[in-house]
Design a protein around this motif. Structure first.
Motif, PDB file in Angstrom:
ATOM      1  N   UNK A  51      62.863  29.781  61.753  1.00 16.64           N
ATOM      2  CA  UNK A  51      62.039  28.711  62.327  1.00 16.64           C
ATOM      3  C   UNK A  51      61.856  27.578  61.311  1.00 16.64           C
ATOM      4  N   UNK A  52      61.624  27.917  60.040  1.00 17.93           N
ATOM      5  CA  UNK A  52      61.507  26.894  58.984  1.00 17.93           C
ATOM      6  C   UNK A  52      62.809  26.119  58.854  1.00 17.93           C
ATOM      7  N   UNK A  53      63.921  26.824  59.009  1.00 16.93           N
ATOM      8  CA  UNK A  53      65.241  26.195  58.964  1.00 16.93           C
ATOM      9  C   UNK A  53      65.393  25.174  60.102  1.00 16.93           C
ATOM     10  N   UNK A  54      64.953  25.540  61.286  1.00 20.95           N
ATOM     11  CA  UNK A  54      65.036  24.637  62.447  1.00 20.95           C
ATOM     12  C   UNK A  54      64.151  23.410  62.235  1.00 20.95           C
ATOM     13  N   UNK A  55      62.945  23.628  61.731  1.00 16.44           N
ATOM     14  CA  UNK A  55      62.034  22.505  61.431  1.00 16.44           C
ATOM     15  C   UNK A  55      62.719  21.536  60.467  1.00 16.44           C
ATOM     16  N   UNK A  56      63.280  22.077  59.403  1.00 13.36           N
ATOM     17  CA  UNK A  56      63.895  21.231  58.384  1.00 13.36           C
ATOM     18  C   UNK A  56      65.140  20.525  58.910  1.00 13.36           C
ATOM     19  N   UNK A  57      65.971  21.220  59.676  1.00 14.17           N
ATOM     20  CA  UNK A  57      67.170  20.579  60.214  1.00 14.17           C
ATOM     21  C   UNK A  57      66.798  19.432  61.152  1.00 14.17           C
ATOM     22  N   UNK A  58      65.752  19.638  61.986  1.00 11.90           N
ATOM     23  CA  UNK A  58      65.273  18.552  62.850  1.00 11.90           C
ATOM     24  C   UNK A  58      64.806  17.364  62.010  1.00 11.90           C
ATOM     25  N   UNK A  59      64.084  17.646  60.937  1.00 12.56           N
ATOM     26  CA  UNK A  59      63.544  16.605  60.075  1.00 12.56           C
ATOM     27  C   UNK A  59      64.666  15.811  59.395  1.00 12.56           C
ATOM     28  N   UNK A  60      65.648  16.507  58.820  1.00  9.94           N
ATOM     29  CA  UNK A  60      66.715  15.771  58.128  1.00  9.94           C
ATOM     30  C   UNK A  60      67.615  15.039  59.127  1.00  9.94           C
ATOM     31  N   UNK A  61      67.792  15.581  60.312  1.00 13.54           N
ATOM     32  CA  UNK A  61      68.553  14.857  61.351  1.00 13.54           C
ATOM     33  C   UNK A  61      67.831  13.565  61.731  1.00 13.54           C
ATOM     34  N   UNK A  62      66.512  13.630  61.871  1.00 16.73           N
ATOM     35  CA  UNK A  62      65.707  12.450  62.174  1.00 16.73           C
ATOM     36  C   UNK A  62      65.878  11.394  61.071  1.00 16.73           C
ATOM     37  N   UNK A  63      65.806  11.830  59.830  1.00 23.53           N
ATOM     38  CA  UNK A  63      65.922  10.902  58.692  1.00 23.53           C
ATOM     39  C   UNK A  63      67.292  10.211  58.705  1.00 23.53           C
ATOM     40  N   UNK A  64      68.326  10.949  59.052  1.00 23.16           N
ATOM     41  CA  UNK A  64      69.683  10.372  59.091  1.00 23.16           C
ATOM     42  C   UNK A  64      69.822   9.342  60.189  1.00 23.16           C
ATOM     43  N   UNK A  65      69.156   9.568  61.315  1.00 23.04           N
ATOM     44  CA  UNK A  65      69.334   8.731  62.493  1.00 23.04           C
ATOM     45  C   UNK A  65      68.362   7.584  62.618  1.00 23.04           C
ATOM     46  N   UNK A  66      67.425   7.460  61.718  1.00 27.64           N
ATOM     47  CA  UNK A  66      66.472   6.358  61.856  1.00 27.64           C
ATOM     48  C   UNK A  66      66.927   5.113  61.177  1.00 27.64           C
TER      49      UNK A  66
END
Length: 138
Positions: A123-138
């Motif tokens: 679950x922590x992995x999913x949270x972090x992957x969502x976060x870094x994907x957001x950072x890449x796409x903003x």
């Protein structure tokens, strides 16, 4: 930048970290600790070990976007982490991450005690992957 994420739970807290290029998040461990002060210190040990430059704490939200009942506890942990380190501590919406983690583990035939031992780190992995994907796409 190396980012560490936290999926805070009553009994078990999942930890994940990404590589310095913010490409891939990976589960690190599950910390079994009930005392929030001791837990915060154990998380900081992992932060130092992994040389993390930012911490992301999962923030439980309801489906309508309002904060869930555990949000205050997560914010308290985030504040404790801020007080123990010089690096930024941010919060990230963790809606449905545990459900997704269970689904991933089911698809990989991880069951019983083995699943219980790793689901929070996933679950922590999913949270972090969502976060870094957001950072890449903003």
């Amino acid at each position: 930048m190396i980012i560490l994420s936290v999926d805070y739970g009553d009994k078990r807290t999942g930890i994940a970290v990404c590589d310095k290029f913010e490409m891939l998040a990976s589960p690190v461990c599950v910390i079994t600790e009930w005392n929030i002060d001791t837990l915060a210190n154990k998380i900081i040990e992992v932060v130092k070990e992994k040389r993390a430059e930012e911490i992301v704490v999962g923030l439980p939200k309801n489906m309508d976007g309002s904060e869930g009942f555990r949000a205050d506890a997560c914010k308290e942990l985030g504040e404790k982490l801020k007080n123990l380190t010089e690096i930024p501590v941010n919060f990230w919406d963790e809606r449905l991450t545990t459900v997704s983690a269970h689904k991933i583990l089911s698809e990989n035939n991880v069951r019983g005690k083995k699943r219980k031992a790793v689901v929070d780190a996933v679950a922590a992995d999913i949270i972090l992957q969502d976060y870094i994907d957001f950072r890449k796409n903003r």
